[in-house]
Design an enzyme around this catalytic site. Sequence first.
Site, PDB file in Angstrom:
ATOM      1  N   HIS A   7       1.092  -1.315  -0.038  1.00 40.20           N
ATOM      2  CA  HIS A   7      -0.787   0.126  -0.042  1.00 40.20           C
ATOM      3  C   HIS A   7       0.917   1.058   0.082  1.00 40.20           C
ATOM      4  O   HIS A   7       2.342   1.131   0.012  1.00 40.20           O
ATOM      5  CB  HIS A   7      -0.902  -0.097   1.011  1.00 40.20           C
ATOM      6  CG  HIS A   7      -0.040   0.293   2.292  1.00 40.20           C
ATOM      7  ND1 HIS A   7      -0.094  -1.114   3.224  1.00 40.20           N
ATOM      8  CD2 HIS A   7      -0.030   1.029   3.254  1.00 40.20           C
ATOM      9  CE1 HIS A   7       0.393  -0.854   4.225  1.00 40.20           C
ATOM     10  NE2 HIS A   7       0.509   0.592   4.598  1.00 40.20           N
ATOM     11  N   GLU A  44      -7.893   7.725  10.084  1.00 45.49           N
ATOM     12  CA  GLU A  44      -7.513   7.184   8.584  1.00 45.49           C
ATOM     13  C   GLU A  44      -9.120   6.691   7.452  1.00 45.49           C
ATOM     14  O   GLU A  44     -10.056   6.139   7.665  1.00 45.49           O
ATOM     15  CB  GLU A  44      -6.576   5.896   8.323  1.00 45.49           C
ATOM     16  CG  GLU A  44      -7.420   4.966   9.158  1.00 45.49           C
ATOM     17  CD  GLU A  44      -5.966   3.860   9.488  1.00 45.49           C
ATOM     18  OE1 GLU A  44      -4.956   3.849   8.649  1.00 45.49           O
ATOM     19  OE2 GLU A  44      -6.463   2.869  10.585  1.00 45.49           O
ATOM     20  N   HIS A  69       7.321  11.143  -6.766  1.00 43.47           N
ATOM     21  CA  HIS A  69       5.916  11.442  -7.210  1.00 43.47           C
ATOM     22  C   HIS A  69       5.296   9.595  -7.420  1.00 43.47           C
ATOM     23  O   HIS A  69       6.080   9.206  -7.161  1.00 43.47           O
ATOM     24  CB  HIS A  69       5.523  12.179  -8.314  1.00 43.47           C
ATOM     25  CG  HIS A  69       6.477  11.259  -9.220  1.00 43.47           C
ATOM     26  ND1 HIS A  69       7.407  11.872  -9.396  1.00 43.47           N
ATOM     27  CD2 HIS A  69       5.513  10.443 -10.504  1.00 43.47           C
ATOM     28  CE1 HIS A  69       8.125  11.157 -10.814  1.00 43.47           C
ATOM     29  NE2 HIS A  69       7.131  10.694 -11.493  1.00 43.47           N
ATOM     30  N   GLU A 118       2.013  11.390 -10.905  1.00 41.06           N
ATOM     31  CA  GLU A 118       2.192  11.806 -12.289  1.00 41.06           C
ATOM     32  C   GLU A 118       0.688  11.219 -13.160  1.00 41.06           C
ATOM     33  O   GLU A 118       0.303   9.990 -12.341  1.00 41.06           O
ATOM     34  CB  GLU A 118       3.328  11.019 -12.140  1.00 41.06           C
ATOM     35  CG  GLU A 118       3.577  11.048 -14.192  1.00 41.06           C
ATOM     36  CD  GLU A 118       4.828  10.750 -14.397  1.00 41.06           C
ATOM     37  OE1 GLU A 118       5.577  10.431 -15.597  1.00 41.06           O
ATOM     38  OE2 GLU A 118       5.745  10.470 -13.966  1.00 41.06           O
TER      39      GLU A 118
END
Length: 133
Positions: A7, A44, A69, A118
Amino acid sequence: MISGLSHITLIVKDLNKTTTFLEEIFDAEEIYSSGDDTFSLSKEKFFLIAGLWICIMEGESLQERTYNHIAFQIQAEEMDEYIERIKSLGMEIKPERSRVKGEGRSVYFYDYDNHLFELHAGTLEERLKRYHK
């Protein structure tokens, strides 16, 4: 032995605002919210994006922006649609970096907490093929 990526966790100031961001840009599916409970470091939420588990936790935004990124793959013909989604939420889109032909088009943008994302319309194989010319 590493079997894959488990994750990605991002610390965000506003869970609800980031939920909208993830759902609108990435078609994320919210699969869990701790609500007012705290089982980890803070409140969360968990999401799935193309089968990838993304966790957001409440906390302070990043103070500085970097080129670190997370890149998601999309189809080239979807690029303009995604750019419109990004603009509709008022996200800052970075100017495109110079690329060599055949590398695949990308759009880079920051979320509300200075995380850089991105969307890339290319593959590792395409990039390696181009770089080895």
